[in-house]
Design a protein around this motif. Sequence first.
Motif, PDB file in Angstrom:
ATOM      1  N   THR A   1      -6.978  -8.475   2.536  1.00  0.00           N
ATOM      2  CA  THR A   1      -6.092  -9.554   2.967  1.00  0.00           C
ATOM      3  C   THR A   1      -6.759 -10.453   4.005  1.00  0.00           C
ATOM      4  O   THR A   1      -6.410 -11.618   4.114  1.00  0.00           O
ATOM      5  CB  THR A   1      -4.779  -8.997   3.558  1.00  0.00           C
ATOM      6  OG1 THR A   1      -5.073  -8.139   4.661  1.00  0.00           O
ATOM      7  CG2 THR A   1      -4.004  -8.231   2.512  1.00  0.00           C
ATOM      8  N   ARG A   2      -7.727  -9.922   4.757  1.00  0.00           N
ATOM      9  CA  ARG A   2      -8.369 -10.715   5.809  1.00  0.00           C
ATOM     10  C   ARG A   2      -9.561 -11.536   5.309  1.00  0.00           C
ATOM     11  O   ARG A   2      -9.697 -12.696   5.650  1.00  0.00           O
ATOM     12  CB  ARG A   2      -8.840  -9.820   6.953  1.00  0.00           C
ATOM     13  CG  ARG A   2      -7.783  -8.994   7.636  1.00  0.00           C
ATOM     14  CD  ARG A   2      -6.864  -9.850   8.516  1.00  0.00           C
ATOM     15  NE  ARG A   2      -6.047  -9.093   9.426  1.00  0.00           N
ATOM     16  CZ  ARG A   2      -4.944  -8.432   9.119  1.00  0.00           C
ATOM     17  NH1 ARG A   2      -4.539  -8.365   7.882  1.00  0.00           N
ATOM     18  NH2 ARG A   2      -4.238  -7.813  10.037  1.00  0.00           N
ATOM     19  N   VAL A   3     -10.448 -10.894   4.525  1.00  0.00           N
ATOM     20  CA  VAL A   3     -11.678 -11.584   4.137  1.00  0.00           C
ATOM     21  C   VAL A   3     -11.818 -11.801   2.642  1.00  0.00           C
ATOM     22  O   VAL A   3     -12.775 -12.431   2.203  1.00  0.00           O
ATOM     23  CB  VAL A   3     -12.935 -10.855   4.674  1.00  0.00           C
ATOM     24  CG1 VAL A   3     -12.948 -10.811   6.167  1.00  0.00           C
ATOM     25  CG2 VAL A   3     -13.069  -9.460   4.094  1.00  0.00           C
TER      26      VAL A   3
ATOM     27  N   ILE B   1      -8.241  11.218   5.166  1.00  0.00           N
ATOM     28  CA  ILE B   1      -9.327  10.361   5.651  1.00  0.00           C
ATOM     29  C   ILE B   1      -9.623   9.273   4.619  1.00  0.00           C
ATOM     30  O   ILE B   1      -9.791   8.104   4.967  1.00  0.00           O
ATOM     31  CB  ILE B   1     -10.581  11.207   5.962  1.00  0.00           C
ATOM     32  CG1 ILE B   1     -10.307  12.124   7.154  1.00  0.00           C
ATOM     33  CG2 ILE B   1     -11.784  10.307   6.238  1.00  0.00           C
ATOM     34  CD1 ILE B   1     -11.374  13.176   7.381  1.00  0.00           C
ATOM     35  N   TRP B   2      -9.677   9.663   3.352  1.00  0.00           N
ATOM     36  CA  TRP B   2      -9.886   8.682   2.285  1.00  0.00           C
ATOM     37  C   TRP B   2      -8.746   7.672   2.265  1.00  0.00           C
ATOM     38  O   TRP B   2      -8.972   6.473   2.080  1.00  0.00           O
ATOM     39  CB  TRP B   2     -10.000   9.408   0.943  1.00  0.00           C
ATOM     40  CG  TRP B   2     -10.150   8.501  -0.221  1.00  0.00           C
ATOM     41  CD1 TRP B   2     -11.293   7.895  -0.658  1.00  0.00           C
ATOM     42  CD2 TRP B   2      -9.121   8.062  -1.097  1.00  0.00           C
ATOM     43  NE1 TRP B   2     -11.027   7.122  -1.761  1.00  0.00           N
ATOM     44  CE2 TRP B   2      -9.692   7.211  -2.046  1.00  0.00           C
ATOM     45  CE3 TRP B   2      -7.752   8.306  -1.173  1.00  0.00           C
ATOM     46  CZ2 TRP B   2      -8.961   6.607  -3.049  1.00  0.00           C
ATOM     47  CZ3 TRP B   2      -7.024   7.718  -2.171  1.00  0.00           C
ATOM     48  CH2 TRP B   2      -7.630   6.880  -3.098  1.00  0.00           C
TER      49      TRP B   2
ATOM     50  N   TRP C   1       0.816  -1.202   0.000  1.00  0.00           N
ATOM     51  CA  TRP C   1       0.000   0.000   0.000  1.00  0.00           C
ATOM     52  C   TRP C   1       0.856   1.260   0.000  1.00  0.00           C
ATOM     53  O   TRP C   1       0.435   2.291  -0.533  1.00  0.00           O
ATOM     54  CB  TRP C   1      -0.974  -0.022   1.170  1.00  0.00           C
ATOM     55  CG  TRP C   1      -2.072  -0.983   0.867  1.00  0.00           C
ATOM     56  CD1 TRP C   1      -2.135  -2.289   1.242  1.00  0.00           C
ATOM     57  CD2 TRP C   1      -3.221  -0.753   0.062  1.00  0.00           C
ATOM     58  NE1 TRP C   1      -3.262  -2.877   0.730  1.00  0.00           N
ATOM     59  CE2 TRP C   1      -3.957  -1.956   0.005  1.00  0.00           C
ATOM     60  CE3 TRP C   1      -3.719   0.343  -0.607  1.00  0.00           C
ATOM     61  CZ2 TRP C   1      -5.142  -2.076  -0.696  1.00  0.00           C
ATOM     62  CZ3 TRP C   1      -4.903   0.216  -1.300  1.00  0.00           C
ATOM     63  CH2 TRP C   1      -5.602  -0.982  -1.342  1.00  0.00           C
ATOM     64  N   LEU C   2       2.042   1.215   0.568  1.00  0.00           N
ATOM     65  CA  LEU C   2       2.924   2.374   0.511  1.00  0.00           C
ATOM     66  C   LEU C   2       3.357   2.650  -0.920  1.00  0.00           C
ATOM     67  O   LEU C   2       3.294   3.791  -1.387  1.00  0.00           O
ATOM     68  CB  LEU C   2       4.153   2.176   1.405  1.00  0.00           C
ATOM     69  CG  LEU C   2       5.160   3.321   1.385  1.00  0.00           C
ATOM     70  CD1 LEU C   2       4.539   4.584   1.982  1.00  0.00           C
ATOM     71  CD2 LEU C   2       6.407   2.934   2.145  1.00  0.00           C
ATOM     72  N   VAL C   3       3.763   1.606  -1.638  1.00  0.00           N
ATOM     73  CA  VAL C   3       4.165   1.783  -3.037  1.00  0.00           C
ATOM     74  C   VAL C   3       2.975   2.256  -3.869  1.00  0.00           C
ATOM     75  O   VAL C   3       3.086   3.197  -4.662  1.00  0.00           O
ATOM     76  CB  VAL C   3       4.757   0.471  -3.608  1.00  0.00           C
ATOM     77  CG1 VAL C   3       4.942   0.563  -5.110  1.00  0.00           C
ATOM     78  CG2 VAL C   3       6.066   0.146  -2.919  1.00  0.00           C
TER      79      VAL C   3
ATOM     80  N   THR D   1      -8.706   3.645   2.564  1.00  0.00           N
ATOM     81  CA  THR D   1      -8.069   2.780   1.573  1.00  0.00           C
ATOM     82  C   THR D   1      -7.161   1.754   2.241  1.00  0.00           C
ATOM     83  O   THR D   1      -7.149   0.583   1.852  1.00  0.00           O
ATOM     84  CB  THR D   1      -7.265   3.637   0.572  1.00  0.00           C
ATOM     85  OG1 THR D   1      -8.148   4.567  -0.036  1.00  0.00           O
ATOM     86  CG2 THR D   1      -6.633   2.787  -0.496  1.00  0.00           C
ATOM     87  N   VAL D   2      -6.422   2.189   3.245  1.00  0.00           N
ATOM     88  CA  VAL D   2      -5.567   1.249   3.978  1.00  0.00           C
ATOM     89  C   VAL D   2      -6.426   0.195   4.671  1.00  0.00           C
ATOM     90  O   VAL D   2      -6.102  -0.996   4.664  1.00  0.00           O
ATOM     91  CB  VAL D   2      -4.675   1.995   4.993  1.00  0.00           C
ATOM     92  CG1 VAL D   2      -3.985   1.036   5.932  1.00  0.00           C
ATOM     93  CG2 VAL D   2      -3.646   2.841   4.255  1.00  0.00           C
ATOM     94  N   LEU D   3      -7.524   0.633   5.260  1.00  0.00           N
ATOM     95  CA  LEU D   3      -8.419  -0.334   5.901  1.00  0.00           C
ATOM     96  C   LEU D   3      -9.030  -1.288   4.887  1.00  0.00           C
ATOM     97  O   LEU D   3      -9.237  -2.474   5.187  1.00  0.00           O
ATOM     98  CB  LEU D   3      -9.501   0.402   6.689  1.00  0.00           C
ATOM     99  CG  LEU D   3      -8.985   1.195   7.887  1.00  0.00           C
ATOM    100  CD1 LEU D   3     -10.108   2.015   8.512  1.00  0.00           C
ATOM    101  CD2 LEU D   3      -8.346   0.286   8.916  1.00  0.00           C
ATOM    102  N   LEU D   4      -9.325  -0.805   3.678  1.00  0.00           N
ATOM    103  CA  LEU D   4      -9.795  -1.703   2.617  1.00  0.00           C
ATOM    104  C   LEU D   4      -8.730  -2.743   2.309  1.00  0.00           C
ATOM    105  O   LEU D   4      -9.031  -3.922   2.137  1.00  0.00           O
ATOM    106  CB  LEU D   4     -10.152  -0.917   1.358  1.00  0.00           C
ATOM    107  CG  LEU D   4     -10.474  -1.756   0.121  1.00  0.00           C
ATOM    108  CD1 LEU D   4     -11.720  -2.604   0.347  1.00  0.00           C
ATOM    109  CD2 LEU D   4     -10.629  -0.884  -1.104  1.00  0.00           C
TER     110      LEU D   4
END
Length: 140
Positions: free
Chosen positions: A91-93, A78-79, A34-36, A83-86
């Motif tokens: 990766t989780r679900v 905030i967006w 996600w950083l890249v 995006t990070v949470l997405l």
Amino acid sequence: MLVAFMLVLLAGGTSGSFAVPMKHVRGWQWEHIWLVWSFLGMLVITLAIAMATVPDLGAVYRVAGLLPLALTALYGMIWGAGTVLLGLGITRVGLALSFGIVLGTSSSLGTIIPLVMLHRDRLFTLAGLFMLAGVAVILG
């Protein structure tokens, strides 16, 4: 009409396939991926397109003023957190469930919030009720 339909298909395909490279960089942590992506997608490419298409980009920013730019940056952060949470959700679900939840929630809130904030008087008209029914279908 055909061109519009093809653009919708293209947009859906590119939107749904952005996470495909995550399967091929198994040695990377999600933070690195996600950083890249964030650096390239939200900074380098965006700035390059803006500089290529806006003749005097600096003047546009100067005319806009500090408050609109600061608010834009705040909303962008905030967006970005969303995006990070997405990414964590993917990766989780998995991709399909994450996108179903995120797109269903964002499209329903993106419909209801402007309707309530800007056109409250139209909420219980026939068009407003159809819109609310459509949102209910999306959430369902």
